[in-house]
Scaffold this active site. Structure first.
Site, PDB file in Angstrom:
ATOM      1  N   ASP A  35       0.836  -1.196   0.000  1.00  0.00           N
ATOM      2  CA  ASP A  35       0.000   0.000   0.000  1.00  0.00           C
ATOM      3  C   ASP A  35       0.876   1.252   0.000  1.00  0.00           C
ATOM      4  OD1 ASP A  35      -2.314  -1.536   0.199  1.00  0.00           O
ATOM      5  OD2 ASP A  35      -2.244  -1.550   2.386  1.00  0.00           O
ATOM      6  N   ASP A  41      -0.207   8.213   7.607  1.00  0.00           N
ATOM      7  CA  ASP A  41       0.032   6.825   8.038  1.00  0.00           C
ATOM      8  C   ASP A  41       1.307   6.757   8.863  1.00  0.00           C
ATOM      9  OD1 ASP A  41      -2.109   5.302   6.885  1.00  0.00           O
ATOM     10  OD2 ASP A  41      -1.167   5.500   4.928  1.00  0.00           O
ATOM     11  N   GLU A  64       1.496  -2.469  11.069  1.00  0.00           N
ATOM     12  CA  GLU A  64       1.218  -2.669   9.644  1.00  0.00           C
ATOM     13  C   GLU A  64       2.182  -1.873   8.779  1.00  0.00           C
ATOM     14  OE1 GLU A  64      -2.955  -2.412   8.208  1.00  0.00           O
ATOM     15  OE2 GLU A  64      -2.129  -0.967   6.797  1.00  0.00           O
ATOM     16  N   GLU A  65       2.698  -0.774   9.302  1.00  0.00           N
ATOM     17  CA  GLU A  65       3.553   0.111   8.523  1.00  0.00           C
ATOM     18  C   GLU A  65       5.047  -0.212   8.656  1.00  0.00           C
ATOM     19  OE1 GLU A  65       2.175   2.057   6.429  1.00  0.00           O
ATOM     20  OE2 GLU A  65       0.143   1.760   7.191  1.00  0.00           O
ATOM     21  N   ASP A  83      -2.820  -1.462  13.509  1.00  0.00           N
ATOM     22  CA  ASP A  83      -2.965  -0.718  12.257  1.00  0.00           C
ATOM     23  C   ASP A  83      -3.124   0.736  12.684  1.00  0.00           C
ATOM     24  OD1 ASP A  83      -3.743   0.550   9.951  1.00  0.00           O
ATOM     25  OD2 ASP A  83      -5.269  -0.918   9.392  1.00  0.00           O
ATOM     26  N   LEU A  85      -3.675   3.590  11.195  1.00  0.00           N
ATOM     27  CA  LEU A  85      -4.728   4.419  10.619  1.00  0.00           C
ATOM     28  C   LEU A  85      -5.484   3.630   9.561  1.00  0.00           C
ATOM     29  CD1 LEU A  85      -5.604   7.322  11.299  1.00  0.00           C
ATOM     30  CD2 LEU A  85      -4.517   8.043   9.189  1.00  0.00           C
ATOM     31  N   ASP A  86      -6.441   2.864  10.006  1.00  0.00           N
ATOM     32  CA  ASP A  86      -7.271   2.071   9.099  1.00  0.00           C
ATOM     33  C   ASP A  86      -8.187   2.986   8.291  1.00  0.00           C
ATOM     34  OD1 ASP A  86      -8.588  -0.615   8.347  1.00  0.00           O
ATOM     35  OD2 ASP A  86     -10.271   0.582   9.066  1.00  0.00           O
ATOM     36  N   GLU A 226      -5.820  -6.534  11.745  1.00  0.00           N
ATOM     37  CA  GLU A 226      -7.217  -6.221  11.448  1.00  0.00           C
ATOM     38  C   GLU A 226      -8.150  -7.396  11.732  1.00  0.00           C
ATOM     39  OE1 GLU A 226      -6.500  -3.169   7.713  1.00  0.00           O
ATOM     40  OE2 GLU A 226      -6.126  -5.306   7.390  1.00  0.00           O
TER      41      GLU A 226
END
Length: 281
Positions: A35, A41, A64-65, A83, A85-86, A226
């Site tokens: 992504d 983010d 996630e990042e 996560d 910033l979903d 998630e």
């Protein structure tokens, strides 16, 4: 555990304050799952890392990042996967987005999940904390999170939040979703998992789905950040979850911290109907 909750609250408050005047432009970089990262983010990830790193009870952070886990204290008990910033791709249209946290004991596996939390940055700042039950909190004028109510899933809902590009669905999934609409279900899908799941939980039922598709055969949503936390919350609220074949998403095991999986969350009626539809010969 409560101490970790307090640090998460601090991080969520900081992100909420930054969101008042955010930079919505993109970086040139991508995260581990491909992504393209918004600058926010990265900012959200930094806020959570810097805040939670001060908590002595956290062994490691998994974001996630970030490509790898961040070890903080080998002697500590809990691992927090998140996560930051979903739904961040919806920032430019000012939709509600959120942060998701999963708290694992000793090892990052679904069977070691001890609590799950998510925040939703909408007209109000709300926080859902799930340990033994699912509790909704709302920020008041004194900057305190005040308990609102317990979230409970009814036996059957009327909301259908279904993801993935429809032309890439397989025939079985397309037929199942059509059947829900024929039964009177209402489409409610924003593209932010936090927002869509929050509506289903607050309204007391329905279905959220992100199936395997032709271009994402293992689904798109990430298990540790998630899928597992929302499966934990859904089941604690009295609902059910599945990957389309099994009886619970929490039975799945992965070694890759960025693994993805098809996933379905809902009331018991919808998940039972899903399993019947998916297993028909």
């Amino acid at each position: 555990m409560d101490e970790i909750f307090d640090y998460i609250k601090k991080a969520v408050l900081s992100i909420s304050n930054e969101l008042k005047f955010p930079d919505t432009s993109y970086n040139q970089s991508q995260n581990k799952t491909g992504d393209t990262q918004l600058k926010f983010d990265v900012i959200s990830d930094e806020i959570i890392t810097n805040t939670l790193s001060k908590c002595p009870n956290i062994k490691a952070l998994i974001s996630e990042e970030k490509d790898e886990s961040l070890i903080l204290n080998e002697e500590a008990t809990y691992i927090v996967a998140y996560d930051p910033l979903d739904g961040s791709s919806l920032m430019d249209v000012n939709f509600a987005i959120g942060s998701i946290f999963a708290i694992y004991e000793k090892k990052a596996q679904a069977k070691c999940l001890k609590a799950a939390i998510y925040s939703i940055y909408g007209p109000r700042l709300e926080l859902v904390i799930c340990k033994d039950c699912v509790n909704l909190y709302r920020l008041n004028k004194e900057n305190e999170f005040i308990f609102v109510k317990k979230l409970i899933m009814q036996e059957k809902g009327k909301i259908n939040a279904t993801g993935g590009t429809q032309k890439n669905w397989d025939e079985k999934h397309a037929k199942f979703i059509k059947g829900l609409f024929d039964d009177g279900y209402r489409l409610r899908y924003s593209g932010a998992m936090v927002s869509d799941m929050h509506q289903i939980l607050c309204k007391g039922g329905g279905l959220f789905s992100y199936p395997a598709t032709k271009n994402s055969v293992n689904g798109k949503l990430r298990a540790f950040f998630e899928v597992f936390p929302f499966a934990y919350i859904t089941e604690k609220a009295g609902g059910k979850t599945s990957n389309g074949l099994n009886e619970s998403l929490l039975d799945l095991e992965f070694d890759n911290i960025h693994a993805t999986t098809p996933c379905f969350f809902g009331s018991k009626y919808e998940i039972n109907a899903l399993l019947k539809a998916y297993n028909e010969r």
